[in-house]
Write an enzyme that holds these catalytic residues in place. Structure first.
Site, PDB file in Angstrom:
ATOM      1  N   LYS A   1      44.875   7.615 -35.816  1.00  0.00           N
ATOM      2  CA  LYS A   1      46.238   7.527 -36.350  1.00  0.00           C
ATOM      3  C   LYS A   1      46.777   6.103 -36.226  1.00  0.00           C
ATOM      4  CE  LYS A   1      49.132  10.836 -35.291  1.00  0.00           C
ATOM      5  NZ  LYS A   1      50.130  11.669 -34.566  1.00  0.00           N
TER       6      LYS A   1
ATOM      7  N   GLU B   1      37.573   3.447 -28.331  1.00  0.00           N
ATOM      8  CA  GLU B   1      36.211   3.907 -28.601  1.00  0.00           C
ATOM      9  C   GLU B   1      35.944   3.981 -30.101  1.00  0.00           C
ATOM     10  OE1 GLU B   1      37.729   6.227 -24.915  1.00  0.00           O
ATOM     11  OE2 GLU B   1      38.524   5.513 -26.840  1.00  0.00           O
TER      12      GLU B   1
ATOM     13  N   GLY C   1      46.890  15.384 -32.148  1.00  0.00           N
ATOM     14  CA  GLY C   1      45.473  15.173 -32.398  1.00  0.00           C
ATOM     15  C   GLY C   1      44.633  16.425 -32.337  1.00  0.00           C
ATOM     16  N   ARG C   2      44.887  17.268 -31.359  1.00  0.00           N
ATOM     17  CA  ARG C   2      44.051  18.462 -31.199  1.00  0.00           C
ATOM     18  C   ARG C   2      44.396  19.557 -32.205  1.00  0.00           C
ATOM     19  NH1 ARG C   2      47.244  17.157 -27.107  1.00  0.00           N
ATOM     20  NH2 ARG C   2      48.818  18.562 -26.231  1.00  0.00           N
TER      21      ARG C   2
END
Length: 535
Positions: A195, A201, A254-255
């Site tokens: 986002k 990572e 996010g989830r």
């Protein structure tokens, strides 16, 4: 309201502490129990009868739900109120699969924003599939930007679908090393899912893959980059064409994001119709969640059952056992949806929570789990509730294999309930002609206590629609648990400290760098890593 809620909590705990409160087998002597404790929502059936929730306990749990005002909290979420109070945000993943005009947030027509993005995604998929150039899509993301889409693609992809999908989440270079040899840089579309477009990572992996594209195709490789992000300045600097940036609002956690632009990998690999059916399935469960009264609301009933296990009986974990290889990543997805949401130690008001909150979630597909950790579930000292997911009809013609699979799933639930008593085990050993001394020596080792709780979910088939229903069911269960426990299920401050410390540690791991101020253990480990790398 607070007094009513505490009284309701007290009644639940009184029942849970009563002698025999954890026993299930006596309840199963009632021939009508299975019917009363089996519920349907959409195409899904859930059998909650193999738990120790009695009729009296269920009534008390429902009273608690009413005292906690969980349906009012549900309606506040659906109305776009900023129920994520610590971040001042609405929580509207329902809008991602809702009809036009159904949801608003902060004065914005949330549904319009969603459908504008969906229209752009659908048009993009159409162009990519019509062009016929790309055979593979590589999605780079982590956490919710990876787990949900990867789980769904594992469940839904079939041979003959438009593209093959691959995922790169771990910053470990071995992950990219394993992937890159099987990909053609001229025929691979690359999605970067972040986002903010700053996730450490994800961006480290994105640079590796962009360098790979440019090494093979020069800057023309940038035309194969797609960003799932709202940071247009960062995506432009990275080289992503602006027409290939698909965003989503901050009210998408996010989830809960695989229904948003983050799900573009699903649409590209499986086709737009599959992705649309996934959204339709989730919407069908949303309609049940939003309309069903407490006593018939399956996500609420599952939440109350979990509360009974966690707070009433003190059971701190739950196993998820999908008896379908295509759902292999479903437990991993639920780990984030549940543990990141419910792993909280303060209430919405900032006070310490007075009770246990989220359990540890783990799992593997059956029948694999039966040959690994199920031993602990059957004979371990602490019961572990299990969710067993069965799919009635497979997508293959190997009928005997599927019957074995279903038989094993049903058998595990029955074995957890029944156990094996002394008389049965003794008779079995004696029938085999074992000497009395051997029988007595082995007897304690072969006893199963039984009375281990399980919930069985049955899907008629596994397709995009039923998968959408299944995932949304668990999302809504999490919402209700957050409301019951009075915690914010939609922030995740606990992940921030590790990120900050990793950023500080990174330069200290460069060759020749000195360790900064750390605890003695961390400082010693940095020195040891330098020593090993220098040698």
């Amino acid at each position: 309201m607070a007094g009513m809620a505490e009284a309701a909590w007290g009644r639940v705990m009184e029942l849970a502490r009563a002698p025999g409160a954890a026993a299930i087998r006596p309840l199963m002597e009632d021939p009508s129990r299975a019917a009363r404790f089996t519920h349907r929502a959409g195409d899904l059936l859930a059998d909650l009868s193999k738990t120790s929730v009695s009729d009296e306990a269920r009534a008390a749990l429902l009273d608690l739900a009413r005292a906690r005002g969980v349906l009012a909290a549900r309606d506040a979420m659906a109305a776009g109120e900023a129920i994520n109070a610590t971040e001042g945000r609405a929580v509207l993943h329902l809008a991602l699969r809702g009809p036009r005009g159904a949801f608003r947030a902060g004065g914005e027509d949330a549904s319009a924003a969603v459908h504008d993005t969906l229209d752009a995604m659908r048009a993009f998929c159409g162009r990519i599939h019509a062009g016929g150039r790309f055979t593979d899509v590589l999605s780079i993301g982590i956490g919710g930007s990876d787990l949900g889409p990867q789980m769904a693609l594992r469940a839904l992809w079939r041979h003959g679908m438009p593209m093959r999908a691959h995922f790169l989440s771990n910053v470990d270079g071995h992950a990219w090393e394993a992937l890159r040899h099987g990909l053609d840089p001229a025929r691979t579309l690359v999605l970067v899912a972040s986002k903010t477009f700053t996730t450490a990572e994800t961006m480290a992996n994105a640079h590796l893959v962009r360098d790979w594209l440019r090494a093979a195709r020069g800057t023309a490789g940038d035309a194969q980059l797609v960003a799932l992000s709202t940071n247009l300045a960062a995506t432009r600097e990275f080289g992503v064409p602006e027409a290939q940036v698909f965003g989503f609002r901050d009210w998408v956690g996010g989830r809960f994001s695989m229904w948003s632009a983050i799900g573009l990998s699903i649409a590209l690999a499986c086709g737009w119709e599959v992705f649309a059916n996934l959204l339709a399935g989730a919407r069908r469960m949303d309609e049940h969640f939003l309309a069903a009264p407490e006593a018939e609301n399956l996500p609420l009933l599952m939440a109350l059952t979990e509360l009974w296990h966690v707070d009433g009986l003190g059971l701190p974990s739950r196993a998820v056992l999908p008896y379908d290889e295509r759902l292999a990543r479903f437990p991993a997805h639920l780990q984030q949806v549940e543990m990141e949401s419910l792993g909280k130690r303060v209430t919405m008001e900032g006070a310490p929570v007075p009770r246990a909150t989220g359990p540890v979630v783990f799992g593997e597909p059956g029948t694999n789990a039966q040959h690994s950790f199920m031993q602990l579930l059957h004979q371990g000292t602490t019961p572990v509730p299990a969710d067993i997911v069965l799919v009635a009809n497979p997508d293959h013609g190997f009928e005997e294999n599927h019957r074995q699979l279903l038989a094993n799933g049903l058998a595990q639930a029955e074995a957890l309930l029944r156990g094996r008593g002394e008389g049965e085990v003794r008779a079995e050993m004696e029938a085999k002609g074992m000497a009395p001394a051997a029988v007595e020596a082995l007897l304690p080792h072969r006893l199963f206590p039984g009375d281990r709780p399980s919930t069985t979910l049955v899907l008629p088939r596994l397709d995009a629609n039923t998968l959408g229903q299944l995932v949304a069911l668990y999302e809504h269960k999490v919402f209700f648990l957050g409301a019951l426990w009075g915690i914010n299920a939609f922030d995740q401050w606990g992940v921030e400290l590790g990120k900050q410390l990793a950023g500080a540690l990174l330069p200290e791991l460069a060759p020749g760098a000195a360790a900064g101020a750390h605890d003695p253990s961390t400082a010693a480990l940095i020195r040891e890593l330098h020593r090993l790398q220098a040698g």
